[in-house]
Design a protein around this motif. Sequence first.
Motif, PDB file in Angstrom:
ATOM      1  N   LEU A   1       0.401  -1.030  -0.094  1.00 52.88           N
ATOM      2  CA  LEU A   1      -0.237  -0.186  -0.160  1.00 52.88           C
ATOM      3  C   LEU A   1       0.457   1.374   0.246  1.00 52.88           C
ATOM      4  CD1 LEU A   1      -2.544   1.577   0.358  1.00 52.88           C
ATOM      5  CD2 LEU A   1      -2.768   0.764   3.000  1.00 52.88           C
ATOM      6  N   ASP A   2       1.067   1.206   0.864  1.00 53.01           N
ATOM      7  CA  ASP A   2       2.778   2.677   1.590  1.00 53.01           C
ATOM      8  C   ASP A   2       3.670   2.829  -0.416  1.00 53.01           C
ATOM      9  OD1 ASP A   2       4.106   1.617   4.040  1.00 53.01           O
ATOM     10  OD2 ASP A   2       2.498   3.152   3.637  1.00 53.01           O
ATOM     11  N   GLU A   3       3.800   1.494  -1.076  1.00 46.26           N
ATOM     12  CA  GLU A   3       4.564   2.040  -2.262  1.00 46.26           C
ATOM     13  C   GLU A   3       3.302   2.480  -3.459  1.00 46.26           C
ATOM     14  OE1 GLU A   3       6.215  -2.238  -2.824  1.00 46.26           O
ATOM     15  OE2 GLU A   3       8.075  -1.869  -3.622  1.00 46.26           O
ATOM     16  N   ALA A   4       2.362   1.813  -3.795  1.00 48.49           N
ATOM     17  CA  ALA A   4       1.489   2.131  -4.532  1.00 48.49           C
ATOM     18  C   ALA A   4       0.424   3.341  -4.314  1.00 48.49           C
ATOM     19  CB  ALA A   4      -0.451   1.249  -3.714  1.00 48.49           C
ATOM     20  N   LEU A   5       0.966   3.872  -2.999  1.00 46.93           N
ATOM     21  CA  LEU A   5       0.520   5.356  -2.236  1.00 46.93           C
ATOM     22  C   LEU A   5       1.697   6.440  -3.105  1.00 46.93           C
ATOM     23  CD1 LEU A   5      -1.082   5.334   1.053  1.00 46.93           C
ATOM     24  CD2 LEU A   5      -1.869   6.177  -1.347  1.00 46.93           C
ATOM     25  N   GLU A   6       2.816   6.355  -2.972  1.00 43.75           N
ATOM     26  CA  GLU A   6       3.813   6.992  -3.391  1.00 43.75           C
ATOM     27  C   GLU A   6       3.610   7.069  -4.633  1.00 43.75           C
ATOM     28  OE1 GLU A   6       7.229   7.732  -1.420  1.00 43.75           O
ATOM     29  OE2 GLU A   6       8.970   7.196  -2.664  1.00 43.75           O
ATOM     30  N   VAL A   7       3.622   6.187  -5.293  1.00 44.13           N
ATOM     31  CA  VAL A   7       3.358   6.468  -6.519  1.00 44.13           C
ATOM     32  C   VAL A   7       2.464   6.732  -7.293  1.00 44.13           C
ATOM     33  CG1 VAL A   7       2.966   4.381  -8.728  1.00 44.13           C
ATOM     34  CG2 VAL A   7       5.022   3.713  -7.520  1.00 44.13           C
ATOM     35  N   THR A   8       1.203   6.314  -6.428  1.00 50.63           N
ATOM     36  CA  THR A   8       0.222   7.210  -7.523  1.00 50.63           C
ATOM     37  C   THR A   8       0.432   9.265  -6.746  1.00 50.63           C
ATOM     38  OG1 THR A   8      -1.663   5.280  -6.811  1.00 50.63           O
ATOM     39  CG2 THR A   8      -2.920   7.742  -6.737  1.00 50.63           C
ATOM     40  N   LYS A   9       1.015   9.347  -5.647  1.00 51.65           N
ATOM     41  CA  LYS A   9       0.963  10.962  -5.488  1.00 51.65           C
ATOM     42  C   LYS A   9       1.918  11.366  -6.687  1.00 51.65           C
ATOM     43  CE  LYS A   9       3.091  10.157  -0.816  1.00 51.65           C
ATOM     44  NZ  LYS A   9       3.966  10.576  -0.096  1.00 51.65           N
ATOM     45  N   ILE A  10       2.842  10.618  -7.045  1.00 49.56           N
ATOM     46  CA  ILE A  10       3.643  11.172  -8.056  1.00 49.56           C
ATOM     47  C   ILE A  10       2.477  11.198  -9.292  1.00 49.56           C
ATOM     48  CG2 ILE A  10       5.223  11.115  -9.834  1.00 49.56           C
ATOM     49  CD1 ILE A  10       7.299   9.350  -7.649  1.00 49.56           C
ATOM     50  N   HIS A  11       1.856  10.222 -10.061  1.00 51.69           N
ATOM     51  CA  HIS A  11       0.711  10.282 -10.255  1.00 51.69           C
ATOM     52  C   HIS A  11       0.256  11.516 -10.896  1.00 51.69           C
ATOM     53  CE1 HIS A  11       2.914   6.452 -12.255  1.00 51.69           C
ATOM     54  NE2 HIS A  11       2.025   6.835 -12.851  1.00 51.69           N
ATOM     55  N   SER A  12      -0.565  11.670  -9.539  1.00 53.66           N
ATOM     56  CA  SER A  12      -1.683  12.362  -9.228  1.00 53.66           C
ATOM     57  C   SER A  12      -1.282  13.681  -9.435  1.00 53.66           C
ATOM     58  CB  SER A  12      -1.834  12.438  -7.694  1.00 53.66           C
ATOM     59  OG  SER A  12      -2.587  13.492  -7.670  1.00 53.66           O
ATOM     60  N   VAL A  13       0.365  14.502  -9.159  1.00 48.78           N
ATOM     61  CA  VAL A  13       0.854  15.505  -9.311  1.00 48.78           C
ATOM     62  C   VAL A  13       0.435  15.420 -11.111  1.00 48.78           C
ATOM     63  CG1 VAL A  13       2.348  17.191  -8.750  1.00 48.78           C
ATOM     64  CG2 VAL A  13       1.957  15.852  -7.248  1.00 48.78           C
ATOM     65  N   CYS A  14       1.323  14.526 -12.056  1.00 47.21           N
ATOM     66  CA  CYS A  14       1.152  14.837 -13.433  1.00 47.21           C
ATOM     67  C   CYS A  14       0.014  14.926 -13.384  1.00 47.21           C
ATOM     68  CB  CYS A  14       1.736  13.886 -13.823  1.00 47.21           C
ATOM     69  SG  CYS A  14       3.793  13.887 -12.876  1.00 47.21           S
ATOM     70  N   GLY A  15      -1.124  14.927 -13.013  1.00 47.12           N
ATOM     71  CA  GLY A  15      -2.555  14.812 -13.427  1.00 47.12           C
ATOM     72  C   GLY A  15      -3.039  13.582 -14.276  1.00 47.12           C
ATOM     73  N   LEU A  16      -2.242  12.702 -13.994  1.00 49.83           N
ATOM     74  CA  LEU A  16      -2.535  11.408 -14.313  1.00 49.83           C
ATOM     75  C   LEU A  16      -3.896  10.023 -13.893  1.00 49.83           C
ATOM     76  CD1 LEU A  16       1.239  10.237 -15.390  1.00 49.83           C
ATOM     77  CD2 LEU A  16      -0.359  11.385 -16.776  1.00 49.83           C
ATOM     78  N   THR A  17      -3.887  10.937 -12.622  1.00 50.60           N
ATOM     79  CA  THR A  17      -4.376   9.645 -12.234  1.00 50.60           C
ATOM     80  C   THR A  17      -6.112  10.137 -12.679  1.00 50.60           C
ATOM     81  OG1 THR A  17      -4.964  11.138 -10.237  1.00 50.60           O
ATOM     82  CG2 THR A  17      -3.393   9.743  -9.861  1.00 50.60           C
TER      83      THR A  17
END
Lengths: 205, 294
Positions: free
Chosen positions: B244-260
């Motif tokens: 979960l921690d890894e997924a959250l970190e990756v999602t954070k990065i994607h979120s900032v790039c508007g990729l989620t």
Amino acid sequence: MDEFPEFNRDVLESLRQPLEEGEVTISRVQGSLTFPARFILVAAMNPCPCGYYGDPEKECHCSPGEILRYQKKVSGPLLDRIDIQVELPRVKYDDLKSEEKSESSVQIRERIEKTREIQKERFLSLNREIYTNSEMTSKEAEQFCQLEKEAESLLKKAIESFYLSARSYYKILKVARTIADLDNSEKIKSEHVAEALHYRIKTEN
Amino acid sequence: MPAKVYSAAVIGIKAQPIEVEVDLGPGLHNFNIVGLADKAVNEAKDRVSSAIKNSGAVAPSRQNRKITVNLAPADLKKEGSVYDLAIAIGYLLCSNQIKNFSTKNKLFLGELALDGSLRPVAGVLPSVLMAKNKFEEVILPDKNAKEAAVVKGIKIIGCKDLKEVIEYLEGKKEIDPILEEDLENFIVENYSVDFSDVKGQKQAKRALEIAAAGGHNILMIGSPGSGKSMLAKALPSILPKMSLDEALEVTKIHSVCGLTSEDNPLIISRPYRSPHHTASKVALVGGGSWPKPG
């Protein structure tokens, strides 16, 4: 990164910090930010511009100068930071047409998940959160990579014969630790070190 | 007395709270946003005015007052349209068009369309993660709700437009907080190449197994057609599932790039990137005048 030597030199050089530290610091006039950059780099390249240097059947048409220049594109320091280097020979026709079932990803993954569990256990005592052997600092590597006597002397011999750098030493140690984990062995044996050394052919030669 | 409403700014992949202060004063109509606001933030004036008018309230442009909005801390550059909602609510509060409610425990995120509807914004996940211990509720566009739902321990209120937010805040409408999502619900494992698809190359497969097991970097050297690219593509299929921690970190990065997106709020399969060799340094490692991830 496919066609590794074809990337721009500054692009390749920019990999140094993330490979070594697992993060990227970008400094601009507006400020400096550090982003996490933990990844497994998979690089692929031909042995020479035409691709056939060392091929047992097809002839290589490159001059020695061209081959050297091509291989030099991947600078020494960058290569030094890549833990495993492996050569892929041409696939023989028999292998291609063979009915023999190759292992599926699911089977391989099972072994890898087991190994990851071993690593998870190992790093529980640490103050920081790391999940894989490659993330160990040199101090942690010394702590967790116990070598059997024969393994130790093999590694010592290798350091002396090939004039291995400290960085190489720790990289080989960590890869050997992973190989030992895959073998479910608590201590690192000489065959694990031997295999780890085998994957550093390009750098040390 | 100025109204004070909270929003969030994302710097890199970390968020910090932003105080949105709105004050009304005597004088000819003027609407000013201060606090090192960039163009998108400044344009909020027009978006907020139209949105308020179309939500049944009296827009700033119809009131002959001087309106000042301050985004604090004042020395931090503000970017983007995420502050629209907070500014609108702040204005409604200080012009007494909305009943007083507790502003200290709420975080407002969202861009406003001219008709008052709430538009999704990037960087929601880091903002909600930051808000977890500082606020009790996050009010945001309903299209961002799923992404925020993976953060447990904070109420996520997803709304479709400004009118709904007003009704919720005044207690006139009940909106159930989004149900917290479990990681398992997002599992998406779709790998194009399986290791068994590649014939032979036992040595290389062994090397890749070691690389995957210990997180080691690997270089494959071989003549064209030897299977290097195929094996590289197959690597994700043997990597273990992310925690979960890894997924959250990756999602954070994607979120900032508007990729989620609404449908794929959480990145659960390990990212596999294969840049073309003409990629620039900035594309690979990140950069830009306001640093963004590569």
